[in-house]
Each structure stands twice: as C-alpha cells, then as structure tokens.
Design an enzyme around this catalytic site. Sequence first.
Site, PDB file in Angstrom:
ATOM      1  CD  GLU A 202      -8.079  -5.781  -4.118  1.00  0.00           C
ATOM      2  OE1 GLU A 202      -7.452  -4.774  -4.496  1.00  0.00           O
ATOM      3  OE2 GLU A 202      -7.787  -6.925  -4.470  1.00  0.00           O
ATOM      4  N   GLY A 203      -6.641  -3.187   0.298  1.00  0.00           N
ATOM      5  CA  GLY A 203      -6.575  -2.192   1.357  1.00  0.00           C
ATOM      6  C   GLY A 203      -7.259  -2.750   2.583  1.00  0.00           C
TER       7      GLY A 203
END
Length: 565
Positions: free
Chosen positions: A422-423
């Site tokens: 997620e990043g």
Amino acid sequence: MPYRAPVEDYKFIFAHVSDMEAVAATERFSEATQDVTDAILTEAGRLTEEVIAPLRRVGDETHSVLENGVVRTPPGYKEAFTALTEGGWVAISAGPDYGGMGLPIALTTAFNEMMSATDLSLGLCPLLTQGQIEALEHHASDEIKQMYLPRLISGEWTGTMNLTEPQAGSDVGALKTRAVPNGDGSYAITGQKIYITWGDHDFGGNVCHLVLARLPDAAPGTKGISLFMVPKYIPNDDGSLGPANDLSVVSLEHKLGIHASPTAVMQYDGATGWLVGAEHKGMAAMFTMMNNARLAVGAQGVGIAEGATQQALDYAAERNQMGPIIEHADVRRMLLTMKADTYAARAIVLNCAIALDLARATGQDDWKARAALLTPIAKAFGSETGIAVAEMGVQVHGGMGFVEETGAAQFSRDARVTAIYEGTNGIQAMDLVGRKMADGGEAAARLLDEIEAHAETARASLPELAEPVWQASETLRETVEWLADEGNMPNRFAGSVPFLHGFARVLGAHYHLRAAMAEDAADGPRTKLARFYINRLLPEHAGLLAHAVAGADDLYAFTAEELTA
C-alpha cells in the site's frame, strides 16, 4: 504456543488512551456503547484464538497452489473463512444500508490486528474486501452498489484491488491496461496485473476485482486512469453467478512469507468490466481503498508484533540456560522493547482509527486533518514495529529461532511485506512531509499542543516521565516548523523517514504516559512499561529528528557512477 487475544489492552486503550467514548457519543456511532464494544472484542478474541490461530503453521507449510487453473488453499481455510462470514466479521464497519453493522473503524482495526496476529495470510482476504466495500460505498453507481455491496458485506463474494503491472509499481501512472467501451455501458478490459493478493481462491462465490485501466482517450500519467469492477463471473440480474469472465490466474508468486495467501498474476483478455466513479478519476476512487488498507496494514504489523512477543515471552520463561533466560539482562531488554513498542504502535494505530471515526461522524475538518496526519505514521511505524519485533523474537529464541519448527521465523517472514504494501514506507514518509505538511504544520501543531498539555498535567504525579515527553514534543515541534518553512522538497524528502520515526517515538511516549496516568496502581505494570519506553526508547527521537533536518546535499554528493563503483 497458544495465542492470547489482548482484549483487555484494547479495552484499556479505548477507555483511557484514545477516545472511544467520544465516538459512541456521536449520532452515527451511538450503538457502539461500551457493552457492545466489549462484547465484539471478546468474541473476536475467541474466534481468533480458537479458529484462526491453529491455521497459521498449516498455511505456512502447505501454501496455496495453482492447479490446472484452479487456486487451492490449505486445509481448513475454507471452513475458517466461512466462520468469518457467518459471524459478520468481514463488514463490521460497512454501512447498514446494504447489510453492514455500521460500527466504528476502530473495532474493525482491532479485529484486523487479531487476525494478523493469528494468521496474516487469511486475514488479508477480508481486509481487502473491507477496502473494496468502502471504495464502492463512496464512488460506485447505485446499480453496482446494489449488485455487489450486499454480497461483499455478507462475505459471499470477496474483493481485490489491481494496481501494479510489471512496468508500473509505485509509478502507477505508467500502467498500460486498456479499457474499451463495448457500447452497452460495459467495457472490455485487457492487460496484466501482478501482486494481486487473494486474486482467486476455492471459497466459492465471486472474486470481484477493482482494476485500474486507461480509456482510449486517456491522458498520460495518473490523470488518465479509470477504475473498473471486473468480476470473475459475470453476475445475472438476480445476483446469481453467470458465465466466467475473460480473465485468468497466470501464476502465483513464490514469496518469502504469507504462503497461504495466493498472490496472483492476473491476465485480462477483453474481460467485461463496469466503470466505478467518473472517467479518468480512478485514482481518487482507488485511494479510498488504499487509505483504508494503509491503516489496516499498520494493524497487521501490530498483530505480528503481538504474536511474536507472546511466543518469545513463553519461550523465554521455559528455556533454561544458566536458569530461565527470561532472567538474563539482554533477554529482558529485548522482551521489554518488544512489549513497549507493540503497545506504542497499537495505540498509534487505534488513535488513527478513532480520528477517522470522528471525522466521519462529525465532518469536522480538524478530525479529518488528524486522521490524514496519523495514517502514514500508523502504516509505517506499525509495519516497521512488526518487522523489528518479529526479528527480535527470533533472537530471543537463539538458535531455535532459526529453526522453522518453532514458528518464530514465520512471524519475521510474514511481517516483511507490510513495509512494502500500500505504498512503501518511504512513500508514506514522503507523504507525511509533503501533503500532510501542506497546511504549514497546523495539524501536527494541534496534536503537539495536546501532548504538551497532557505532559503538564502529568508533572504533578509522574514528573520524571512527564518532563522527557514534554521536552521531546518541543524538539518535534521545532522539526515540524523547519519542515513547514523548507521549500526545497528534496531536503524534506531526504529526512522524511527519520522524521516519521521520530514523530512515532514521541507519540508512543505520549500514549505510554497516558496509560501510566490512568493506571490504578501507583507503580503498576503499565507505569513500569512507560518508564522503560520513555527512559530507553524515547531518546532515539533526538538522533532521528537531527537526521530529519540534515538536508539532501550529502545524499547527492555522489554521482550515480561513484555510488555504483
């Protein structure tokens, strides 16, 4: 070694460290009374202890596999997922209009942590479905909501998100998947996506893929990306499963950990999809799901840390080397670090969730800003804590930690991906010093005001703990002001990771001090743990924040050729 759900710790944090009472006082979450919250936490603890925990080693040793185009999960996974759906655990926080409980995200976050502590692989499946539900609630048409939300909320169908492609990882704007209108309101989706968590399974129902793709007239970069719902089976009007869509699982990745979670390479060959949100606005819709997942990944790290800590404590109490090793000073140092950082990370994650709930319930900008500020810290510090604590757990086990049969190494292997999900954590830190400081540091300053006001109050009873917290907060405030005034973004970015960790160290000290202040005993276990954290771990903030303001010149003093020589 059996897992013991930290239900009492959640209850304590909700009552004394974060403000669940304020959440329950809102009209939106008025049903989240203490009795309801306690009952949900207790039942979640029972479920994860008795049903989910026994699967952790099974899944690690057996793996999910792709056989003749069919993904097969390890023994017991289908039955455990059925237990999750029958208990309504997939959609605790989903809106009641389509069958959700409508309860605070803080409760979902606590549940996700327990799932991650017992079996991160299985916990990823409902977690992604939760994120997809939120994205559809905010962005989908009424027709898509009516078809998909009741079935996702019930757990009959599951959800994924498809962003990454072989040439487009963090640079999502480089994706090439195409979406061509079919002329009937649907689109033909063609392209390949990689790293698709729970891209398929043998649980039954439908697998619903949210896929980023480009329309024929799309602009380059992220501004030209749209979002599409692309189901494994095309639903009939009544919601029953129709024909198979033109998509397939090409392969499953062979991963360091989370072996039971099928991470798929997905191929779309003119698969039928439907637009979610407006054309060319796919990133806004997908970010709704990603922000949900970022908090959840922080909780994953805390769950891993809890599981690894419990196992290390049990082992240290039983293992004899010149007496039980739990009596050795260095083992004590490791165990207390594990406990103290797990608590700090849990408190940060749950306070972020509370801020999200209050933002939703009140619509107030200050709560929205608080939630936005805490999200990258919760994600990055939660996941880094899981990695560090799991690694320390291996060290507590000594040679036996390096032996797979003890299960200590699995925590470390499973945790590692959370810093990438997620990043990456570097991206989280850049977000913190970039977008989240675009207000001139006002949201951070309001939080620091609260920390210092509480430290002032604590001086009356715990001066030796309150003073270091107040001083650390002042150092952090000076760093925030430096960042707010620094117009050179490379200088901000160069120190962004240490800044995030320094911020987390101060937050952790604040939440430990709140716990100590709320404890009944004059020198009870929470006060003792707070003393350990504030005396031994909080001082790290000074070096981290000094690094944060060092600028970028030394990073770029080397040419690329010199760096690789």
